[in-house]
Scaffold this active site. Sequence first.
Site, mmCIF file in Angstrom:
data_model
loop_
_atom_site.group_PDB
_atom_site.id
_atom_site.type_symbol
_atom_site.label_atom_id
_atom_site.label_comp_id
_atom_site.label_asym_id
_atom_site.label_seq_id
_atom_site.Cartn_x
_atom_site.Cartn_y
_atom_site.Cartn_z
ATOM 1 N N GLU A 29 13.287 14.994 -14.950
ATOM 2 C CA GLU A 29 13.006 13.601 -14.588
ATOM 3 C C GLU A 29 11.826 13.068 -15.396
ATOM 4 O OE1 GLU A 29 15.312 11.595 -13.280
ATOM 5 O OE2 GLU A 29 15.330 12.878 -11.505
ATOM 6 N N HIS A 30 11.985 11.823 -15.869
ATOM 7 C CA HIS A 30 10.955 11.154 -16.678
ATOM 8 C C HIS A 30 10.656 11.947 -17.953
ATOM 9 C CE1 HIS A 30 10.044 7.735 -14.101
ATOM 10 N NE2 HIS A 30 10.237 8.559 -13.071
ATOM 11 N N ASP A 32 13.332 11.780 -20.445
ATOM 12 C CA ASP A 32 14.256 11.269 -21.483
ATOM 13 C C ASP A 32 13.539 10.389 -22.499
ATOM 14 O OD1 ASP A 32 14.061 9.092 -19.674
ATOM 15 O OD2 ASP A 32 16.224 8.643 -19.718
ATOM 16 N N GLY A 113 19.780 0.007 -6.793
ATOM 17 C CA GLY A 113 18.368 0.261 -6.498
ATOM 18 C C GLY A 113 18.140 1.600 -5.828
ATOM 19 N N ALA A 114 19.081 2.524 -5.973
ATOM 20 C CA ALA A 114 18.983 3.817 -5.291
ATOM 21 C C ALA A 114 18.662 4.952 -6.249
ATOM 22 C CB ALA A 114 20.290 4.110 -4.554
ATOM 23 N N GLY A 115 18.571 4.641 -7.543
ATOM 24 C CA GLY A 115 18.297 5.691 -8.530
ATOM 25 C C GLY A 115 19.541 6.492 -8.889
ATOM 26 N N SER A 118 23.581 2.579 -10.958
ATOM 27 C CA SER A 118 24.609 1.544 -10.808
ATOM 28 C C SER A 118 24.644 0.653 -12.056
ATOM 29 C CB SER A 118 24.348 0.702 -9.560
ATOM 30 O OG SER A 118 23.078 0.108 -9.608
ATOM 31 N N GLU A 151 20.250 -2.803 -21.695
ATOM 32 C CA GLU A 151 19.045 -2.739 -20.845
ATOM 33 C C GLU A 151 17.826 -3.262 -21.605
ATOM 34 O OE1 GLU A 151 18.640 -1.913 -17.719
ATOM 35 O OE2 GLU A 151 20.510 -0.888 -17.223
ATOM 36 N N ASP A 163 20.721 7.890 -18.417
ATOM 37 C CA ASP A 163 21.712 7.329 -17.495
ATOM 38 C C ASP A 163 23.009 6.981 -18.222
ATOM 39 O OD1 ASP A 163 19.559 7.543 -15.855
ATOM 40 O OD2 ASP A 163 19.208 5.396 -15.634
HETATM 41 C C1 GLA Z 1 15.603 5.802 -14.760
HETATM 42 C C2 GLA Z 1 15.802 5.514 -16.235
HETATM 43 C C3 GLA Z 1 16.137 6.791 -17.007
HETATM 44 C C4 GLA Z 1 15.108 7.903 -16.708
HETATM 45 C C5 GLA Z 1 14.893 8.051 -15.206
HETATM 46 C C6 GLA Z 1 13.783 9.003 -14.872
HETATM 47 O O1 GLA Z 1 16.808 6.235 -14.203
HETATM 48 O O2 GLA Z 1 16.835 4.568 -16.421
HETATM 49 O O3 GLA Z 1 16.196 6.518 -18.389
HETATM 50 O O4 GLA Z 1 13.906 7.651 -17.372
HETATM 51 O O5 GLA Z 1 14.595 6.805 -14.584
HETATM 52 O O6 GLA Z 1 14.112 10.300 -15.251
#
Ligand code: GLA
Length: 353
Positions: A29-30, A32, A113-115, A118, A151, A163
């Site tokens: 996570e975080h 990419d 908005g749920a991660g 979407s 984006e 994503d």
């Molecule tokens: C969001 C971003 C991704 C990634 C994650 C965190 O989903 O769209 O590119 O940075 O946060 O891992």
Amino acid sequence: MNNTTFESHFGHPAQAAATAHGRVNLIGEHTDYCGGLVLPTLINQKIMVQISLRSDFQINGFSSEFGSQIATISEVASDSWLRFVDGAISLMNEHGANIEGINIHTHSDIPAGAGVSSSAAFEIALLRALCDVTNISLDPKTMALLGQRIEHEFIGTKCGIMDQMAVSIAEFGQGLLLNCQTLETEAVPIPEDCCVAVIHSGSSRKLSNSLYNERLSETIEAANQMGCENLSQASFTDLNKLSDEILIKRSHHVISENQRVMAARDALLANDVISLGTLMTESHLSLRDDYEVSSDELDHLVSLAISQGAYGARLTGAGFGGCIIALMHEDAADEIINAILDNAPKAWLVDSF
Ligand code: GLA
């Protein structure tokens, strides 16, 4: 494919339709946007997009979730969901599509908005449908890069590539190990006797765009100060070159998270779900303490999952609200999930697989 809604709204059948699934990130996570490693997979929830072509430079949109809107190509308001459509048309036209307007209907069961991506799913479904209707063939990696450009250039979110790559390329039952620097991928099977539960904390992401961009700038600043191209090129020894406590913590998260992704890949290949669970929980603690993107609700869900017998759990996606994932033995899944939901009244089960 059910064409009735499109036809009753627009008076003619759709010319093309496509779907794309949301994703969860198993670990990584975080990392990419720091040129690092990620390991996402698909969820069952998906978006469906149906379209037909127009020739009057209008986008006529009808969404079961976002309502009806009409706008002219290149003149779409910045807060309209048609921005995604405008972006997709513009980038497809760069690839020779010559699209002069579309009717579009969307229907999605991916929570926003749920991660769970979407937006990326919308981008990829749109691009798939536009490719179909214009007879243009784009490979899944190119599509992912176009989704990311939507984006960056049309929505204003400076996201990484995870994503869109996950949504475009990942397959059910397999983690997609992705090197975000080289875009090399490796499919890693998820063991069959385990269950991944995706549980929403009940609060959607708060201030996520500004806090996300703040983390992005911190990682760029830290890499600069260490003389590295990005944080994934840095080692723990390089941390000695930093004096700012915040930058040390952010860098520590990224360097350690990349290591955890490789260890998670090895654990998956060895069917070692206990180690995988431990790595997931370590990832959560690093996101909570070093990267500071968790929330009380997410921390509570992670603790609950572990105390109820999950192998491990972590927030998934950008954080600041949204979902956790918990890894458990499939035979214990119903019991663990019910116990988590009983003890967290606002939480709800998004998916389990
Ligand atoms: C969001 C971003 C991704 C990634 C994650 C965190 O989903 O769209 O590119 O940075 O946060 O891992």
